[in-house]
Design an enzyme around this catalytic site. Structure first.
Site, PDB file in Angstrom:
ATOM      1  N   SER A  55       0.791  -1.235   0.000  1.00  0.00           N
ATOM      2  CA  SER A  55       0.000   0.000   0.000  1.00  0.00           C
ATOM      3  C   SER A  55       0.820   1.281   0.000  1.00  0.00           C
ATOM      4  O   SER A  55       0.245   2.379  -0.060  1.00  0.00           O
ATOM      5  CB  SER A  55      -0.975   0.012   1.186  1.00  0.00           C
ATOM      6  OG  SER A  55      -2.084  -0.810   0.913  1.00  0.00           O
ATOM      7  N   LYS A  58      -0.087   3.735  -2.719  1.00  0.00           N
ATOM      8  CA  LYS A  58      -1.078   4.817  -2.622  1.00  0.00           C
ATOM      9  C   LYS A  58      -0.422   6.185  -2.443  1.00  0.00           C
ATOM     10  O   LYS A  58      -1.072   7.216  -2.671  1.00  0.00           O
ATOM     11  CB  LYS A  58      -2.061   4.535  -1.489  1.00  0.00           C
ATOM     12  CG  LYS A  58      -2.930   3.306  -1.737  1.00  0.00           C
ATOM     13  CD  LYS A  58      -3.965   3.135  -0.648  1.00  0.00           C
ATOM     14  CE  LYS A  58      -4.801   1.887  -0.884  1.00  0.00           C
ATOM     15  NZ  LYS A  58      -4.090   0.638  -0.502  1.00  0.00           N
ATOM     16  N   SER A 115      -6.110   3.381   4.197  1.00  0.00           N
ATOM     17  CA  SER A 115      -5.555   2.660   3.042  1.00  0.00           C
ATOM     18  C   SER A 115      -6.685   2.036   2.229  1.00  0.00           C
ATOM     19  O   SER A 115      -6.598   0.881   1.786  1.00  0.00           O
ATOM     20  CB  SER A 115      -4.554   1.584   3.490  1.00  0.00           C
ATOM     21  OG  SER A 115      -3.669   1.269   2.447  1.00  0.00           O
ATOM     22  N   LYS A 217       3.084   6.579   5.354  1.00  0.00           N
ATOM     23  CA  LYS A 217       2.207   5.501   4.906  1.00  0.00           C
ATOM     24  C   LYS A 217       2.751   4.136   5.309  1.00  0.00           C
ATOM     25  O   LYS A 217       3.957   3.897   5.258  1.00  0.00           O
ATOM     26  CB  LYS A 217       2.065   5.560   3.370  1.00  0.00           C
ATOM     27  CG  LYS A 217       1.000   4.643   2.795  1.00  0.00           C
ATOM     28  CD  LYS A 217      -0.387   5.197   3.005  1.00  0.00           C
ATOM     29  CE  LYS A 217      -1.465   4.217   2.532  1.00  0.00           C
ATOM     30  NZ  LYS A 217      -1.562   2.987   3.362  1.00  0.00           N
TER      31      LYS A 217
END
Length: 278
Positions: A55, A58, A115, A217
């Site tokens: 993720s 992203k 997420s 993140k």
């Protein structure tokens, strides 16, 4: 000899290169720590080895969303339809259902804090026409940012053997987000969001537990391991660090905290340690 048989050795070579890249993406943990202001690498270990981004992908989806907002191609209150493709992105999603809509702000906040995969796919389809086409846009932007080893194939980070990155490239992306979108970057420090009456808590524990951390993140898939890009701003110094391939969320977070603690004093004093020679 047929045309196919002539082409076969080249195909085999290309397949071998691809499989080697995929194999190297299962490498052990990698990390890097960078002074965001100067670009100085304070420490790096296997920072150019290919890994799956999970993720962390992203971050680039958000970079392109912020770019579109800045250019007027998107507005925060624009409504994004949730397609069957978007709704099928498990496990984390806003979950409004096929045919429903979310605002751009809901999608962005959902990606940053939860997420949310359906939100990422909805942004991709809006800006790229399709998720694969958006992957091409993501890869092109990666090259413009100097991310020479990264390839994107989807907006979420869900498993794709051709979607790879490195710790160095992810640190570059983290620095670019803070530099190019300083206002929007503040969203990465959000600990929770309120989505349609529900208070939803985020995954990034260091935002809550480590002084000065203001994003960025987390990411996880079985193939990728536990990934994290972190920005810390303390005493006028910003460090951006990436840890890829952690064995658990706790081990990854502890490794990140250890790296930040070791290098914040050196960054603040302007004195590089021996490890800074990497």
């Amino acid at each position: 000899m047929t045309v196919f048989s002539k082409a076969l050795p080249r195909v085999c070579v290309m397949l071998g290169i691809f499989m080697a890249a995929v194999s190297s993406a299962f490498a052990s943990e990698a990390h890097i720590v960078v002074n965001a202001a100067t670009g100085e690498v304070l420490e790096a270990s296997d920072a150019d080895t290919l890994h799956y981004p999970a993720s962390l992908t992203k971050m680039m989806t958000l970079y392109l969303a912020f770019s579109a907002l800045k250019d007027g191609k998107l507005n925060w209150n624009d409504r994004l339809p949730i397609s069957a493709n978007a709704d099928g992105k498990e496990p984390f999603k806003l979950g409004v259902g096929v045919g429903k809509e979310v605002t751009v702000r809901e999608a962005v906040e959902g990606m940053v804090v939860l997420s949310a995969n359906d939100a990422a796919a909805a942004i991709a389809e809006k800006l790229g026409g399709s998720e694969p086409a958006f992957g091409d846009l993501m890869t092109a932007q990666a090259r413009r940012l100097g991310m020479t080893s990264t390839v994107f194939r989807n907006a979420t980070g869900l498993p794709d053997p051709a979607q790879v990155t490195t710790a160095r490239d992810m640190a570059r992306l983290g620095i670019a987000l803070a530099r190019d979108f300083p206002t929007e970057f503040k969203m990465f420090s959000m600990r929770y969001i309120t989505f349609r009456g529900m208070k939803l808590r985020g995954h990034n524990r260091l935002v809550r537990s480590y002084e000065g951390v203001d994003g960025i993140k987390t990411g996880y898939t079985k193939a990728a391991g536990y990934n994290l890009v972190t920005s810390v701003n303390r005493g006028g110094t910003r460090l951006v660090a990436a840890v890829l391939g952690g064995k658990s969320a706790q081990q990854r977070d502890d490794e990140m905290a250890s790296l930040l603690t070791r290098f914040l004093p050196a960054a603040n004093s302007g004195i590089a340690t021996a490890a800074g020679a990497h």
